[in-house]
Motif scaffolding. Structure first.
Motif, PDB file in Angstrom:
ATOM      1  N   GLN A   1       1.487   4.338   6.736  1.00 11.84           N
ATOM      2  CA  GLN A   1       2.619   3.423   6.624  1.00 11.84           C
ATOM      3  C   GLN A   1       3.828   4.114   5.997  1.00 11.84           C
ATOM      4  O   GLN A   1       4.963   3.892   6.425  1.00 11.84           O
ATOM      5  N   PHE A   2       3.592   4.949   4.979  1.00 10.64           N
ATOM      6  CA  PHE A   2       4.693   5.675   4.344  1.00 10.64           C
ATOM      7  C   PHE A   2       5.349   6.610   5.361  1.00 10.64           C
ATOM      8  O   PHE A   2       6.575   6.701   5.435  1.00 10.64           O
ATOM      9  N   ILE A   3       4.527   7.312   6.133  1.00 10.29           N
ATOM     10  CA  ILE A   3       5.067   8.251   7.114  1.00 10.29           C
ATOM     11  C   ILE A   3       5.812   7.498   8.217  1.00 10.29           C
ATOM     12  O   ILE A   3       6.908   7.899   8.614  1.00 10.29           O
ATOM     13  N   LYS A   4       5.263   6.397   8.691  1.00  9.01           N
ATOM     14  CA  LYS A   4       5.958   5.594   9.711  1.00  9.01           C
ATOM     15  C   LYS A   4       7.295   5.085   9.190  1.00  9.01           C
ATOM     16  O   LYS A   4       8.295   5.094   9.909  1.00  9.01           O
TER      17      LYS A   4
ATOM     18  N   PRO B   1       3.320  11.852   2.810  1.00 14.43           N
ATOM     19  CA  PRO B   1       3.777  10.510   2.457  1.00 14.43           C
ATOM     20  C   PRO B   1       4.637  10.547   1.194  1.00 14.43           C
ATOM     21  O   PRO B   1       4.368  11.321   0.274  1.00 14.43           O
ATOM     22  N   PHE B   2       5.677   9.748   1.182  1.00 16.31           N
ATOM     23  CA  PHE B   2       6.582   9.685   0.026  1.00 16.31           C
ATOM     24  C   PHE B   2       7.081   8.259  -0.089  1.00 16.31           C
ATOM     25  O   PHE B   2       7.717   7.737   0.826  1.00 16.31           O
ATOM     26  N   GLY B   3       6.787   7.598  -1.188  1.00 13.31           N
ATOM     27  CA  GLY B   3       7.194   6.211  -1.394  1.00 13.31           C
ATOM     28  C   GLY B   3       8.564   6.112  -2.037  1.00 13.31           C
ATOM     29  O   GLY B   3       9.033   7.047  -2.690  1.00 13.31           O
ATOM     30  N   VAL B   4       9.195   4.975  -1.843  1.00 10.78           N
ATOM     31  CA  VAL B   4      10.500   4.700  -2.456  1.00 10.78           C
ATOM     32  C   VAL B   4      10.423   3.360  -3.181  1.00 10.78           C
ATOM     33  O   VAL B   4       9.589   2.518  -2.865  1.00 10.78           O
ATOM     34  N   SER B   5      11.335   3.170  -4.127  1.00 15.04           N
ATOM     35  CA  SER B   5      11.394   1.899  -4.834  1.00 15.04           C
ATOM     36  C   SER B   5      11.957   0.827  -3.906  1.00 15.04           C
ATOM     37  O   SER B   5      12.583   1.135  -2.879  1.00 15.04           O
TER      38      SER B   5
ATOM     39  N   MET C   1       1.191  13.443  -2.619  1.00 13.83           N
ATOM     40  CA  MET C   1       0.905  12.098  -3.076  1.00 13.83           C
ATOM     41  C   MET C   1      -0.286  11.556  -2.294  1.00 13.83           C
ATOM     42  O   MET C   1      -0.247  11.514  -1.071  1.00 13.83           O
ATOM     43  N   GLU C   2      -1.298  11.160  -2.990  1.00 15.50           N
ATOM     44  CA  GLU C   2      -2.456  10.545  -2.341  1.00 15.50           C
ATOM     45  C   GLU C   2      -2.297   9.033  -2.369  1.00 15.50           C
ATOM     46  O   GLU C   2      -2.045   8.453  -3.422  1.00 15.50           O
ATOM     47  N   THR C   3      -2.438   8.415  -1.230  1.00 19.19           N
ATOM     48  CA  THR C   3      -2.323   6.972  -1.123  1.00 19.19           C
ATOM     49  C   THR C   3      -3.121   6.507   0.084  1.00 19.19           C
ATOM     50  O   THR C   3      -3.196   7.214   1.081  1.00 19.19           O
ATOM     51  N   LYS C   4      -3.668   5.329  -0.016  1.00 15.67           N
ATOM     52  CA  LYS C   4      -4.374   4.794   1.148  1.00 15.67           C
ATOM     53  C   LYS C   4      -3.391   4.279   2.197  1.00 15.67           C
ATOM     54  O   LYS C   4      -3.777   3.917   3.285  1.00 15.67           O
ATOM     55  N   TYR C   5      -2.110   4.262   1.856  1.00 20.85           N
ATOM     56  CA  TYR C   5      -1.068   3.789   2.776  1.00 20.85           C
ATOM     57  C   TYR C   5      -0.302   4.950   3.404  1.00 20.85           C
ATOM     58  O   TYR C   5       0.834   4.787   3.843  1.00 20.85           O
TER      59      TYR C   5
END
Length: 75
Positions: free
Chosen positions: A8-11, A50-54, A1-5
């Motif tokens: 933050q996702f990893i933290k 990085p991995f985002g969640v809802s 996943m490419e994200t500028k955040y």
């Protein structure tokens, strides 16, 4: 996943891992409590991807970990 955040996702994932371990939960037990798979939890906690969640999932994670959502974003 490419994200500028990415950072933050990893933290966020590392904070989830920290509080999960503090509560003595395995990834499997934690996954059961939040209604997700073990592999989902592994992706969230990954220190390299990085991995985002809802937001629903984020609030459920905080609820199960018994911490305010804000704790998952503190440095």
């Amino acid at each position: 996943m490419e994200t500028k955040y990415r950072e933050q996702f990893i933290k966020f994932g590392l904070k989830v891992q920290y509080y999960r371990k503090l509560r003595g939960l395995t990834q499997e037990a934690f996954a059961d409590e939040i209604g997700k798979s073990w592999s989902f939890v592994a992706k969230v906690e990954s220190p390299t991807r990085p991995f985002g969640v809802s937001m629903d999932t984020m609030f459920r994670i905080a609820e199960v970990l018994e911490v305010p959502v804000s704790k998952l974003f503190e440095d």
